[in-house]
Motif scaffolding. Structure first.
Motif, PDB file in Angstrom:
ATOM      1  N   HIS A 111     -41.447 -46.152   6.535  1.00  0.00           N
ATOM      2  CA  HIS A 111     -41.360 -44.793   5.981  1.00  0.00           C
ATOM      3  C   HIS A 111     -40.601 -44.751   4.662  1.00  0.00           C
ATOM      4  O   HIS A 111     -40.929 -43.960   3.779  1.00  0.00           O
ATOM      5  CB  HIS A 111     -40.742 -43.845   7.004  1.00  0.00           C
ATOM      6  CG  HIS A 111     -41.509 -43.794   8.292  1.00  0.00           C
ATOM      7  ND1 HIS A 111     -42.787 -43.292   8.384  1.00  0.00           N
ATOM      8  CD2 HIS A 111     -41.195 -44.229   9.540  1.00  0.00           C
ATOM      9  CE1 HIS A 111     -43.227 -43.404   9.628  1.00  0.00           C
ATOM     10  NE2 HIS A 111     -42.276 -43.976  10.349  1.00  0.00           N
ATOM     11  N   ALA A 112     -39.594 -45.605   4.515  1.00  0.00           N
ATOM     12  CA  ALA A 112     -38.823 -45.629   3.266  1.00  0.00           C
ATOM     13  C   ALA A 112     -39.722 -46.020   2.091  1.00  0.00           C
ATOM     14  O   ALA A 112     -39.669 -45.396   1.027  1.00  0.00           O
ATOM     15  CB  ALA A 112     -37.642 -46.583   3.381  1.00  0.00           C
TER      16      ALA A 112
ATOM     17  N   GLN B  25     -42.973 -45.701   1.951  1.00  0.00           N
ATOM     18  CA  GLN B  25     -43.951 -44.630   1.746  1.00  0.00           C
ATOM     19  C   GLN B  25     -43.340 -43.520   0.884  1.00  0.00           C
ATOM     20  O   GLN B  25     -43.964 -43.068  -0.081  1.00  0.00           O
ATOM     21  CB  GLN B  25     -44.411 -44.066   3.088  1.00  0.00           C
ATOM     22  CG  GLN B  25     -45.244 -45.040   3.890  1.00  0.00           C
ATOM     23  CD  GLN B  25     -45.439 -44.596   5.327  1.00  0.00           C
ATOM     24  OE1 GLN B  25     -45.192 -43.450   5.677  1.00  0.00           O
ATOM     25  NE2 GLN B  25     -45.878 -45.512   6.165  1.00  0.00           N
ATOM     26  N   ARG B  26     -42.119 -43.098   1.225  1.00  0.00           N
ATOM     27  CA  ARG B  26     -41.430 -42.062   0.424  1.00  0.00           C
ATOM     28  C   ARG B  26     -41.187 -42.553  -0.999  1.00  0.00           C
ATOM     29  O   ARG B  26     -41.372 -41.809  -1.963  1.00  0.00           O
ATOM     30  CB  ARG B  26     -40.111 -41.664   1.073  1.00  0.00           C
ATOM     31  CG  ARG B  26     -40.255 -40.751   2.271  1.00  0.00           C
ATOM     32  CD  ARG B  26     -38.914 -40.194   2.742  1.00  0.00           C
ATOM     33  NE  ARG B  26     -37.940 -41.241   3.028  1.00  0.00           N
ATOM     34  CZ  ARG B  26     -37.832 -41.896   4.185  1.00  0.00           C
ATOM     35  NH1 ARG B  26     -38.659 -41.618   5.166  1.00  0.00           N
ATOM     36  NH2 ARG B  26     -36.906 -42.818   4.359  1.00  0.00           N
ATOM     37  N   PHE B  27     -40.759 -43.796  -1.122  1.00  0.00           N
ATOM     38  CA  PHE B  27     -40.508 -44.411  -2.421  1.00  0.00           C
ATOM     39  C   PHE B  27     -41.760 -44.313  -3.297  1.00  0.00           C
ATOM     40  O   PHE B  27     -41.710 -43.835  -4.438  1.00  0.00           O
ATOM     41  CB  PHE B  27     -40.099 -45.871  -2.192  1.00  0.00           C
ATOM     42  CG  PHE B  27     -39.813 -46.674  -3.422  1.00  0.00           C
ATOM     43  CD1 PHE B  27     -38.578 -46.619  -4.043  1.00  0.00           C
ATOM     44  CD2 PHE B  27     -40.769 -47.534  -3.941  1.00  0.00           C
ATOM     45  CE1 PHE B  27     -38.299 -47.386  -5.169  1.00  0.00           C
ATOM     46  CE2 PHE B  27     -40.503 -48.306  -5.060  1.00  0.00           C
ATOM     47  CZ  PHE B  27     -39.265 -48.223  -5.672  1.00  0.00           C
ATOM     48  N   ASN B  28     -42.900 -44.765  -2.754  1.00  0.00           N
ATOM     49  CA  ASN B  28     -44.144 -44.728  -3.525  1.00  0.00           C
ATOM     50  C   ASN B  28     -44.568 -43.307  -3.854  1.00  0.00           C
ATOM     51  O   ASN B  28     -45.059 -43.041  -4.957  1.00  0.00           O
ATOM     52  CB  ASN B  28     -45.258 -45.472  -2.775  1.00  0.00           C
ATOM     53  CG  ASN B  28     -45.140 -46.966  -2.906  1.00  0.00           C
ATOM     54  OD1 ASN B  28     -44.260 -47.488  -3.586  1.00  0.00           O
ATOM     55  ND2 ASN B  28     -46.029 -47.685  -2.245  1.00  0.00           N
ATOM     56  N   GLN B  29     -44.376 -42.390  -2.931  1.00  0.00           N
ATOM     57  CA  GLN B  29     -44.744 -40.998  -3.207  1.00  0.00           C
ATOM     58  C   GLN B  29     -43.877 -40.417  -4.326  1.00  0.00           C
ATOM     59  O   GLN B  29     -44.365 -39.654  -5.155  1.00  0.00           O
ATOM     60  CB  GLN B  29     -44.660 -40.161  -1.938  1.00  0.00           C
ATOM     61  CG  GLN B  29     -45.803 -40.494  -0.989  1.00  0.00           C
ATOM     62  CD  GLN B  29     -45.665 -39.841   0.376  1.00  0.00           C
ATOM     63  OE1 GLN B  29     -44.577 -39.536   0.841  1.00  0.00           O
ATOM     64  NE2 GLN B  29     -46.802 -39.642   1.034  1.00  0.00           N
ATOM     65  N   GLN B  30     -42.613 -40.798  -4.382  1.00  0.00           N
ATOM     66  CA  GLN B  30     -41.751 -40.341  -5.471  1.00  0.00           C
ATOM     67  C   GLN B  30     -42.212 -40.890  -6.819  1.00  0.00           C
ATOM     68  O   GLN B  30     -41.964 -40.284  -7.855  1.00  0.00           O
ATOM     69  CB  GLN B  30     -40.297 -40.727  -5.209  1.00  0.00           C
ATOM     70  CG  GLN B  30     -39.675 -39.914  -4.092  1.00  0.00           C
ATOM     71  CD  GLN B  30     -38.269 -40.378  -3.777  1.00  0.00           C
ATOM     72  OE1 GLN B  30     -38.032 -41.543  -3.498  1.00  0.00           O
ATOM     73  NE2 GLN B  30     -37.332 -39.446  -3.834  1.00  0.00           N
TER      74      GLN B  30
ATOM     75  N   GLN C 166     -50.465 -41.334  -4.216  1.00  0.00           N
ATOM     76  CA  GLN C 166     -51.080 -40.406  -3.276  1.00  0.00           C
ATOM     77  C   GLN C 166     -51.659 -41.207  -2.109  1.00  0.00           C
ATOM     78  O   GLN C 166     -52.283 -42.252  -2.321  1.00  0.00           O
ATOM     79  CB  GLN C 166     -52.215 -39.619  -3.956  1.00  0.00           C
ATOM     80  CG  GLN C 166     -51.802 -38.886  -5.214  1.00  0.00           C
ATOM     81  CD  GLN C 166     -50.803 -37.785  -4.955  1.00  0.00           C
ATOM     82  OE1 GLN C 166     -50.960 -37.007  -4.007  1.00  0.00           O
ATOM     83  NE2 GLN C 166     -49.771 -37.713  -5.775  1.00  0.00           N
TER      84      GLN C 166
ATOM     85  N   GLN D  83     -50.740 -47.834   5.351  1.00  0.00           N
ATOM     86  CA  GLN D  83     -51.079 -46.633   4.615  1.00  0.00           C
ATOM     87  C   GLN D  83     -51.591 -47.073   3.246  1.00  0.00           C
ATOM     88  O   GLN D  83     -50.941 -47.864   2.554  1.00  0.00           O
ATOM     89  CB  GLN D  83     -49.832 -45.756   4.466  1.00  0.00           C
ATOM     90  CG  GLN D  83     -50.126 -44.349   4.042  1.00  0.00           C
ATOM     91  CD  GLN D  83     -48.868 -43.514   4.067  1.00  0.00           C
ATOM     92  OE1 GLN D  83     -47.937 -43.791   3.332  1.00  0.00           O
ATOM     93  NE2 GLN D  83     -48.854 -42.495   4.910  1.00  0.00           N
TER      94      GLN D  83
END
Length: 172
Positions: free
Chosen positions: A130-131, A133-138, A142, A151
């Motif tokens: 999850h870390a 995933q959040r990192f990439n989204q920041q 997409q 993912q």
């Protein structure tokens, strides 16, 4: 040797003198646990991997420096014309989860869009990470799907520029 600097990070193409340090980082449980292949890499396997890079014209592998000290690894693999798969890890524990992690990613992405003229970037992140995933989204990635426990994420130059403006407020 290819070098590129952006966001206070310098990427250097991997040389023979880097491979043992990269192997040490890659074998660290925190990093290894997020890889597709989670086995320990032997010195011989690392040598074979390094030798194979000379034949892989569609891949670029870098050691990253921050404050003139090696701190991480980044790669880009051409999937199809204009689309590159990204991979990176922060080898020095003190920089994991810090602003320096973002600097490494920003440098890698800047290189892909500026020097390689990438049209999009592709990343696959473990569904349980999850870390990351959040990192990439920041960074503007997409989510576009899931595949075998990962993912699938894409980044366009436009989404990246919007994210980079937001991140610039926090990263100086």
């Amino acid at each position: 040797m290819l070098s590129y600097s952006s966001a206070n990070i310098t990427l250097h193409s991997i040389q023979a003198e880097h491979i043992e340090l990269l192997r040490e980082w890659r074998n660290h449980p925190d990093i290894r646990s997020q890889m597709r292949d989670q086995s320990l890499i032997s010195a011989q396997q690392q040598q074979q991997w390094f030798a194979s890079l000379a034949k892989k014209v569609d891949e670029q592998h870098f050691i990253a420096y921050y404050a003139e000290q090696p701190m991480g690894y980044a790669n880009l693999k051409l999937l199809q014309p204009g689309i590159y798969e990204t991979g990176l890890y922060v080898g020095l524990e003190r920089y994991r989860g810090s602003v320096v992690s973002f600097l490494l990613a920003l440098c890698q992405i800047d290189y892909a869009f500026e020097r390689l003229n990438a049209q999009a970037l592709h990343a696959e992140v473990k569904r349980s990470n999850h870390a990351a995933q959040r990192f990439n989204q920041q960074l503007g990635y997409q989510v576009v799907g899931e595949q075998a426990g990962y993912q699938v994420m894409h980044l366009s130059p436009e989404d990246y520029q919007c994210a980079r403006v937001r991140l610039a407020r926090f990263i100086r």
